[in-house]
Design an enzyme around this catalytic site. Structure first.
Site, PDB file in Angstrom:
ATOM      1  N   ASN A 233       0.831  -1.214   0.000  1.00 10.95           N
ATOM      2  CA  ASN A 233       0.000   0.000   0.000  1.00 10.95           C
ATOM      3  C   ASN A 233       0.862   1.259   0.000  1.00 10.95           C
ATOM      4  O   ASN A 233       0.889   2.033   0.936  1.00 10.95           O
ATOM      5  CB  ASN A 233      -1.003  -0.002   1.166  1.00 10.95           C
ATOM      6  CG  ASN A 233      -0.367  -0.097   2.540  1.00 10.95           C
ATOM      7  OD1 ASN A 233       0.774  -0.543   2.685  1.00 10.95           O
ATOM      8  ND2 ASN A 233      -1.090   0.316   3.554  1.00 10.95           N
TER       9      ASN A 233
ATOM     10  N   ASP B  26      -3.327  -5.518   1.821  1.00  8.36           N
ATOM     11  CA  ASP B  26      -3.360  -5.056   3.209  1.00  8.36           C
ATOM     12  C   ASP B  26      -3.599  -3.556   3.350  1.00  8.36           C
ATOM     13  O   ASP B  26      -3.071  -2.741   2.592  1.00  8.36           O
ATOM     14  CB  ASP B  26      -2.080  -5.422   3.956  1.00  8.36           C
ATOM     15  CG  ASP B  26      -2.182  -5.011   5.409  1.00  8.36           C
ATOM     16  OD1 ASP B  26      -3.033  -5.563   6.106  1.00  8.36           O
ATOM     17  OD2 ASP B  26      -1.453  -4.094   5.818  1.00  8.36           O
TER      18      ASP B  26
ATOM     19  N   ASP C 216       3.123  -5.743  11.699  1.00  5.37           N
ATOM     20  CA  ASP C 216       2.299  -4.686  11.080  1.00  5.37           C
ATOM     21  C   ASP C 216       2.905  -3.312  11.386  1.00  5.37           C
ATOM     22  O   ASP C 216       2.178  -2.345  11.629  1.00  5.37           O
ATOM     23  CB  ASP C 216       0.839  -4.773  11.526  1.00  5.37           C
ATOM     24  CG  ASP C 216      -0.085  -3.947  10.631  1.00  5.37           C
ATOM     25  OD1 ASP C 216       0.384  -3.385   9.621  1.00  5.37           O
ATOM     26  OD2 ASP C 216      -1.285  -3.854  10.954  1.00  5.37           O
TER      27      ASP C 216
ATOM     28  N   PRO D  89      -4.621   4.935  10.979  1.00  6.15           N
ATOM     29  CA  PRO D  89      -4.392   3.790  11.865  1.00  6.15           C
ATOM     30  C   PRO D  89      -2.993   3.211  11.674  1.00  6.15           C
ATOM     31  O   PRO D  89      -2.473   3.206  10.555  1.00  6.15           O
ATOM     32  CB  PRO D  89      -5.460   2.787  11.416  1.00  6.15           C
ATOM     33  CG  PRO D  89      -5.698   3.105   9.973  1.00  6.15           C
ATOM     34  CD  PRO D  89      -5.446   4.577   9.805  1.00  6.15           C
TER      35      PRO D  89
HETATM   36  O1  DOR Z   1      -3.242  -0.110  11.327  1.00 10.51           O
HETATM   37  C1  DOR Z   1      -2.989  -0.369  10.166  1.00 10.51           C
HETATM   38  N1  DOR Z   1      -2.112   0.354   9.453  1.00 10.51           N
HETATM   39  N2  DOR Z   1      -3.609  -1.395   9.590  1.00 10.51           N
HETATM   40  C2  DOR Z   1      -3.506  -1.639   8.277  1.00 10.51           C
HETATM   41  O2  DOR Z   1      -4.106  -2.562   7.813  1.00 10.51           O
HETATM   42  C3  DOR Z   1      -2.696  -0.765   7.415  1.00 10.51           C
HETATM   43  C4  DOR Z   1      -1.661  -0.074   8.192  1.00 10.51           C
HETATM   44  C5  DOR Z   1      -1.019   1.071   7.459  1.00 10.51           C
HETATM   45  O3  DOR Z   1      -0.700   0.950   6.266  1.00 10.51           O
HETATM   46  O4  DOR Z   1      -0.795   2.096   8.093  1.00 10.51           O
HETATM   47 ZN    ZN Z   2      -3.821  -4.833   7.629  1.00 12.82          ZN
END
Ligand code: DOR
Ligand code: ZN
Length: 433
Positions: A91, A150, A303, A321
């Site tokens: 991403n 993701d 993550d 997030p």
């Molecule tokens: O908390 C998250 N941050 N969850 C995700 O699925 C993506 C990630 C992000 O790319 O910051």
């Molecule tokens: Zn994720």
């Protein structure tokens, strides 16, 4: 490929040995070995030696998000955290949905040379969930072994079904961010009493559970390998348990933060605790620990999600997030799993190195500490506690939820194919010979 002599290390906390490394491979293990002439020596002083850690889930933000992290800064954090291989999620901007972008990420990782950076390819074009990306081209020309959207779920069952069919034919893994977006629209926190009290829209655990159940059924039919990202809810564990019992080839990860933190942390309204999936209840963290100990959840993945201050130091609803994870992961696992007696050091090696390498099909990572094996290693001081300071971490961002926390276990040194990449809290720069 380097030579190295490691004196007085305790593999998996077992008896102390010395190790000789030649050309990146362990060539001798024994006690009272002589250091070969002219070879760098690492005096382990009786500390615990593990295979280098492997992280199936990090965000390095390159290309396009260099204000938050780069392959270089993320690699530094990885080396300092004890990792020898990481998987970089797609991403980015542009999205890593082509062989060009995925090959670029891999090349940047190799140029930095601190950790093996494996690109994860997008499942769908632009992560839009509509049209499959060129999985075959990415697999064959850029060596991509794992695909994920993701940050988003592959929500459409027909698209997911096709992705799993291609994955089966290509022998690659689909890693699903399991979140039914129809059930989480506008969601800001785990659905429950804390969210209600704070007036935050709820993210129900069923949004995860239902996608995992559906995907296990689809993976079974396609004969595909499914990996479930960041499991957060106790109910998902039950779905995984029955799918595994039925012979579905599904693996799953849990993050360090879902092992330790709960939605009780949200009462401060500090967006550092905002993450997707959200922090859940104490019962869920207990279920995550038990499932990891039991093997229903296979691995820990961080993550690692760096976000620059402009995206994070804002009001809750607007904040992105995600939280940092690479430099705190091992300590959180020691705190939540080793200290309570749920895992021993062999277990830590299994969930943070061996199983992740197996899932991703890495032949040279997560290997036993034995003669003839590649010297990808991490040396840990389990006794030494340290205090987390976001500003002192190597990431370009400092969004750690553990600020000021005292955690056990310090990474003393990380070794990538015989080369020391981190030592005593410092990155060891590559010397050009
Ligand atoms: O908390 C998250 N941050 N969850 C995700 O699925 C993506 C990630 C992000 O790319 O910051
Ligand atoms: Zn994720």
């Amino acid at each position: 490929m380097s030579d190295l002599f490691i004196r007085n290390a305790r593999p998996y906390d077992d008896d102390a040995v010395d190790l000789v490394v030649r050309d990146g491979v362990i060539t001798e293990i024994g006690s009272g070995l002589e250091a070969p002439d002219g070879v760098e020596t690492l005096d382990a002083e009786g500390r615990v030696l593990l295979p280098g850690l492997v992280d199936l889930h990090v965000h390095l933000r390159e290309p396009g998000g260099e204000e938050s992290e780069t392959v270089e800064t993320g690699s530094r954090a990885a080396a300092l955290g004890g990792f020898t291989a990481v998987f970089a999620m797609p991403n980015t901007a542009p999205v890593a949905d082509t062989d060009v972008v995925t090959a670029h990420v891999r090349r940047r990782g190799a140029e930095v040379g601190l950790v093996d950076v494996h690109p994860v390819g997008a499942v769908t074009v632009g992560l839009r969930g509509e049209k499959l990306a060129e999985l075959g081209t990415m697999a064959t020309t850029a060596g991509v072994r794992m695909f994920s959207d993701d940050g988003h779920c592959v929500n459409d069952p027909l698209v997911m079904r096709r992705a799993l069919e291609y994955a089966s034919a290509l022998d690659v893994v689909i890693a699903q961010h399991a979140e039914d977006h129809r059930l989480t629209q506008g969601a800001q926190a785990n659905e429950g009493v804390v969210a209600s009290r704070l007036g935050l829209a709820g993210w129900p655990a069923t949004a995860e559970e239902t996608i995992v159940a559906r995907d296990c059924a689809l993976a079974r039919e396609a004969g595909a390998r499914l990996h479930v990202c960041h499991v957060s809810s106790a109910r998902t564990v039950e779905v995984l348990r029955s799918a595994k019992a039925a012979g579905v080839t599904v693996s799953a990860e849990v993050t360090p933060h879902h092992l330790l933190l709960t939605d009780a942390a949200l009462t401060s309204y500090d967006p550092v605790n905002k993450v997707n999936p959200p922090l859940r209840t104490a019962a869920d963290t207990q279920a995550m620990r038990a499932a990891l100990a039991e093997g229903v959840i296979d691995v820990v993945a961080t993550d690692h999600a760096p976000h620059a201050a402009q995206y994070k130091d804002t009001e809750w609803q607007a904040a992105r997030p995600g939280m940092l994870g690479l430099q705190t992961a091992l300590s959180v696992v020691v705190h939540t799993m080793v200290e309570p007696g749920l895992l021993d050091w062999h277990g830590v090696a299994r969930v943070m190195s061996e199983r992740p390498a197996e899932i991703a099909g890495l032949p040279d990572q997560g290997r036993p500490i034995a003669v003839g094996e590649p010297a990808n290693l991490v040396l840990v001081d389990p006794e030494e506690p340290w205090t987390v300071r976001g500003a002192a971490l190597a990431s370009l961002s400092s969004n750690t939820p553990y600020e000021g926390m005292r955690l056990p276990a310090v990474v003393v040194a990380t070794v990538l194919r015989g080369r020391v990449t981190a030592r005593d809290g410092r990155v060891v720069e590559r010397t050009t010979a």
